[in-house]
Design an enzyme around this catalytic site. Structure first.
Site, PDB file in Angstrom:
ATOM      1  N   ARG A  72       0.836  -1.215   0.000  1.00  0.00           N
ATOM      2  CA  ARG A  72       0.000   0.000   0.000  1.00  0.00           C
ATOM      3  C   ARG A  72       0.868   1.261   0.000  1.00  0.00           C
ATOM      4  O   ARG A  72       0.550   2.267  -0.629  1.00  0.00           O
ATOM      5  CB  ARG A  72      -0.935  -0.001   1.210  1.00  0.00           C
ATOM      6  CG  ARG A  72      -2.070  -0.987   1.023  1.00  0.00           C
ATOM      7  CD  ARG A  72      -3.090  -0.876   2.113  1.00  0.00           C
ATOM      8  NE  ARG A  72      -3.640   0.458   2.249  1.00  0.00           N
ATOM      9  CZ  ARG A  72      -4.263   0.895   3.326  1.00  0.00           C
ATOM     10  NH1 ARG A  72      -4.437   0.088   4.352  1.00  0.00           N
ATOM     11  NH2 ARG A  72      -4.726   2.122   3.392  1.00  0.00           N
ATOM     12  N   HIS A 123      -6.632   8.952  10.610  1.00  0.00           N
ATOM     13  CA  HIS A 123      -6.207   7.549  10.726  1.00  0.00           C
ATOM     14  C   HIS A 123      -4.705   7.372  10.577  1.00  0.00           C
ATOM     15  O   HIS A 123      -4.241   6.271  10.270  1.00  0.00           O
ATOM     16  CB  HIS A 123      -6.978   6.695   9.703  1.00  0.00           C
ATOM     17  CG  HIS A 123      -8.454   6.629  10.001  1.00  0.00           C
ATOM     18  ND1 HIS A 123      -9.402   6.182   9.104  1.00  0.00           N
ATOM     19  CD2 HIS A 123      -9.147   6.950  11.136  1.00  0.00           C
ATOM     20  CE1 HIS A 123     -10.610   6.242   9.659  1.00  0.00           C
ATOM     21  NE2 HIS A 123     -10.480   6.712  10.877  1.00  0.00           N
ATOM     22  N   CYS A 131       6.808   2.338  16.949  1.00  0.00           N
ATOM     23  CA  CYS A 131       7.180   1.142  17.693  1.00  0.00           C
ATOM     24  C   CYS A 131       5.930   0.362  18.107  1.00  0.00           C
ATOM     25  O   CYS A 131       5.023   0.930  18.717  1.00  0.00           O
ATOM     26  CB  CYS A 131       7.992   1.534  18.926  1.00  0.00           C
ATOM     27  SG  CYS A 131       8.486   0.109  19.899  1.00  0.00           S
ATOM     28  N   CYS A 135       7.069   2.186  22.773  1.00  0.00           N
ATOM     29  CA  CYS A 135       8.085   2.908  23.547  1.00  0.00           C
ATOM     30  C   CYS A 135       7.992   4.406  23.242  1.00  0.00           C
ATOM     31  O   CYS A 135       8.639   5.216  23.872  1.00  0.00           O
ATOM     32  CB  CYS A 135       9.488   2.383  23.240  1.00  0.00           C
ATOM     33  SG  CYS A 135      10.172   2.980  21.677  1.00  0.00           S
ATOM     34  N   CYS A 184      12.622  -1.300  16.079  1.00  0.00           N
ATOM     35  CA  CYS A 184      12.661   0.033  16.680  1.00  0.00           C
ATOM     36  C   CYS A 184      14.100   0.408  17.056  1.00  0.00           C
ATOM     37  O   CYS A 184      14.726  -0.309  17.840  1.00  0.00           O
ATOM     38  CB  CYS A 184      11.762   0.076  17.918  1.00  0.00           C
ATOM     39  SG  CYS A 184      11.802   1.680  18.722  1.00  0.00           S
ATOM     40  N   CYS A 187      13.994   1.534  21.394  1.00  0.00           N
ATOM     41  CA  CYS A 187      13.990   0.548  22.490  1.00  0.00           C
ATOM     42  C   CYS A 187      14.753  -0.716  22.102  1.00  0.00           C
ATOM     43  O   CYS A 187      15.075  -1.528  22.969  1.00  0.00           O
ATOM     44  CB  CYS A 187      12.570   0.216  22.923  1.00  0.00           C
ATOM     45  SG  CYS A 187      11.610  -0.684  21.683  1.00  0.00           S
TER      46      CYS A 187
HETATM   47  P1  OAD Z   1     -14.690   3.415   1.621  1.00  0.00           P
HETATM   48  O1  OAD Z   1     -13.992   2.468   0.677  1.00  0.00           O
HETATM   49  O2  OAD Z   1     -15.517   2.827   2.696  1.00  0.00           O
HETATM   50  O3  OAD Z   1     -15.615   4.382   0.788  1.00  0.00           O
HETATM   51  C1  OAD Z   1     -15.145   5.022  -0.359  1.00  0.00           C
HETATM   52  C2  OAD Z   1     -16.248   5.900  -0.876  1.00  0.00           C
HETATM   53  O4  OAD Z   1     -15.710   6.628  -1.972  1.00  0.00           O
HETATM   54  C3  OAD Z   1     -17.481   5.162  -1.379  1.00  0.00           C
HETATM   55  O5  OAD Z   1     -18.638   5.790  -0.854  1.00  0.00           O
HETATM   56  C4  OAD Z   1     -17.414   5.338  -2.901  1.00  0.00           C
HETATM   57  O6  OAD Z   1     -18.699   5.425  -3.487  1.00  0.00           O
HETATM   58  C5  OAD Z   1     -16.683   6.671  -3.002  1.00  0.00           C
HETATM   59  N1  OAD Z   1     -15.940   6.889  -4.256  1.00  0.00           N
HETATM   60  C6  OAD Z   1     -15.414   5.980  -5.110  1.00  0.00           C
HETATM   61  N2  OAD Z   1     -14.800   6.601  -6.140  1.00  0.00           N
HETATM   62  C7  OAD Z   1     -14.942   7.936  -5.930  1.00  0.00           C
HETATM   63  C8  OAD Z   1     -14.520   9.098  -6.640  1.00  0.00           C
HETATM   64  N3  OAD Z   1     -13.833   9.018  -7.779  1.00  0.00           N
HETATM   65  N4  OAD Z   1     -14.848  10.325  -6.127  1.00  0.00           N
HETATM   66  C9  OAD Z   1     -15.549  10.412  -4.967  1.00  0.00           C
HETATM   67  N5  OAD Z   1     -15.963   9.353  -4.267  1.00  0.00           N
HETATM   68  C10 OAD Z   1     -15.675   8.127  -4.733  1.00  0.00           C
HETATM   69  O7  OAD Z   1     -13.547   4.367   2.198  1.00  0.00           O
HETATM   70  P2  OAD Z   1     -13.568   5.287   3.477  1.00  0.00           P
HETATM   71  O8  OAD Z   1     -14.929   5.840   3.703  1.00  0.00           O
HETATM   72  O9  OAD Z   1     -12.431   6.204   3.340  1.00  0.00           O
HETATM   73  O10 OAD Z   1      -9.972   2.930   8.150  1.00  0.00           O
HETATM   74  O11 OAD Z   1     -13.250   4.239   4.618  1.00  0.00           O
HETATM   75  C11 OAD Z   1     -13.127   4.711   5.930  1.00  0.00           C
HETATM   76  C12 OAD Z   1     -12.123   3.890   6.671  1.00  0.00           C
HETATM   77  O12 OAD Z   1     -12.428   2.501   6.581  1.00  0.00           O
HETATM   78  C13 OAD Z   1     -10.705   3.986   6.140  1.00  0.00           C
HETATM   79  O13 OAD Z   1     -10.010   5.121   6.587  1.00  0.00           O
HETATM   80  C14 OAD Z   1     -10.094   2.748   6.713  1.00  0.00           C
HETATM   81  C15 OAD Z   1     -11.191   1.770   6.372  1.00  0.00           C
HETATM   82  O14 OAD Z   1     -11.213   0.651   7.104  1.00  0.00           O
HETATM   83  C16 OAD Z   1      -8.889   2.511   8.779  1.00  0.00           C
HETATM   84  O15 OAD Z   1      -7.962   1.963   8.199  1.00  0.00           O
HETATM   85  C17 OAD Z   1      -8.929   2.781  10.256  1.00  0.00           C
END
Ligand code: OAD
Length: 295
Positions: A72, A123, A131, A135, A184, A187
């Site tokens: 990623r 996020h 770490c 630590c 790390c 530590c």
């Molecule tokens: P999602 O994958 O849940 O949602 C992405 C959204 O973007 C969807 O509603 C799509 O319809 C929309 N989308 C797709 N292409 C687009 C475009 N070209 N322009 C505008 N919108 C578009 O992603 P997030 O809502 O970011 O958390 O997910 C929230 C969190 O869930 C992330 O930060 C991550 C994940 O688990 C952590 O890692 C803690």
């Protein structure tokens, strides 16, 4: 009652607005070629990406989790900010009272020049390593790709018609020894881990307090909800908080379901954030070219 969809009406509102809050999600970076979490995108080597994003998964198999994050990271470092990131960065420069909360960990908003005083990485960041033993060590904005030699299989480039062996569920995961993962330097005992918030982990408390304080400071004119499924809390809760401070909500998303719950006074712009945002902010930031430069 259906929300408004007129770009001209919204432009007027942006021009006259004082305090604006934005919440961004993976859809903002979709036009940069980065996959979203929900909907299209799917599995990573037969694993749900969300199942790899936990402290337990890291404890159980740090090499697998690191390979996922190293991939990623590689994708994020190769990607370029799009016109949506640049439009938000320009708006932030022009509006004194603008705050952008992003759930994205890809580093594209900072790379678009978004002033960091007006950006909160809810996020964390893929480019920070911290770490795992807590630590307190954190290596910020580490741009090495791969993160370490053992994670090189995650940083390979491949032609568009071929599957990277790392991503092919039929090819065994390359063996990476735990001792060859980044450790790390502080530590000397803990492994380093990606500086992102995993499921089951709290968000940075000081940052959350600061954001709440900003929200409470006064009336909010506009709440922008850009490219997010708004399924993960506390991020998803900011729309309601902004509404309570008087905000008109404007959703930018290609998925019509994301307009659910919008009121007649709100706005829904169905489509790609990289195309729509430069139009919405044009009255404040000026005309933007295809490369994201203001003309
Ligand atoms: P999602 O994958 O849940 O949602 C992405 C959204 O973007 C969807 O509603 C799509 O319809 C929309 N989308 C797709 N292409 C687009 C475009 N070209 N322009 C505008 N919108 C578009 O992603 P997030 O809502 O970011 O958390 O997910 C929230 C969190 O869930 C992330 O930060 C991550 C994940 O688990 C952590 O890692 C803690």
């Amino acid at each position: 009652m259906a929300p408004r969809t007129s770009i001209d009406e919204f432009k007027e509102l942006v021009n006259s607005s004082n305090r604006v809050l934005a919440l961004c999600g993976a859809g903002l970076s979709a036009a940069s070629g980065l996959p979203t979490f929900r909907g299209a995108g799917g599995l990573w080597r037969n694993h749900e990406p969300t199942a790899l994003a936990t402290p337990d998964a890291f404890e159980e198999d740090p090499s697998l989790v690191w390979l996922f994050y190293a991939w990623r990271r590689h994708m994020a470092l190769k990607a370029k900010p799009n016109r949506g990131h640049y439009a938000l960065a320009e708006l932030a420069k022009k509006k004194d009272n603008f705050m952008c909360l992003t759930q994205n960990v890809d580093g594209l908003s900072p790379r678009a020049g978004h002033p960091d005083t007006k950006l909160r990485l809810l996020h964390g960041s893929l480019l920070d390593n911290k770490c795992f033993d807590e630590c307190g060590f954190i290596d910020r904005n580490n741009l090495s790709d791969p993160v370490c030699p053992a994670l090189a299989p995650a940083a390979e480039d491949y032609p568009p018609d071929k599957t990277l062996p790392l991503l092919d569920p039929n090819v065994p995961v390359p063996p990476v020894k735990v001792e060859d993962l980044p450790h790390c330097p502080n530590c000397k005992t803990g492994l380093l881990r990606p500086g992102v918030v995993w499921f089951g982990e709290p968000l940075d408390e000081a940052m959350l307090e600061e954001v709440d304080q900003w929200i409470q400071e006064g009336h909010i004119d506009i709440m922008l909800v850009i490219g997010t499924a708004a399924a993960v809390y506390p991020a998803a809760g900011y729309t309601l908080k902004a509404r309570k401070k008087g905000a008109v909500v404007a959703v930018v998303n290609p998925d019509p379901n994301s307009a659910a719950g919008l009121l007649k006074k709100d706005f829904f712009f169905q489509g790609d954030a990289s195309e729509i945002l430069p139009q919405l902010f044009e009255g404040v930031i000026g005309k933007m070219d295809d490369q994201g430069k203001i003309q």
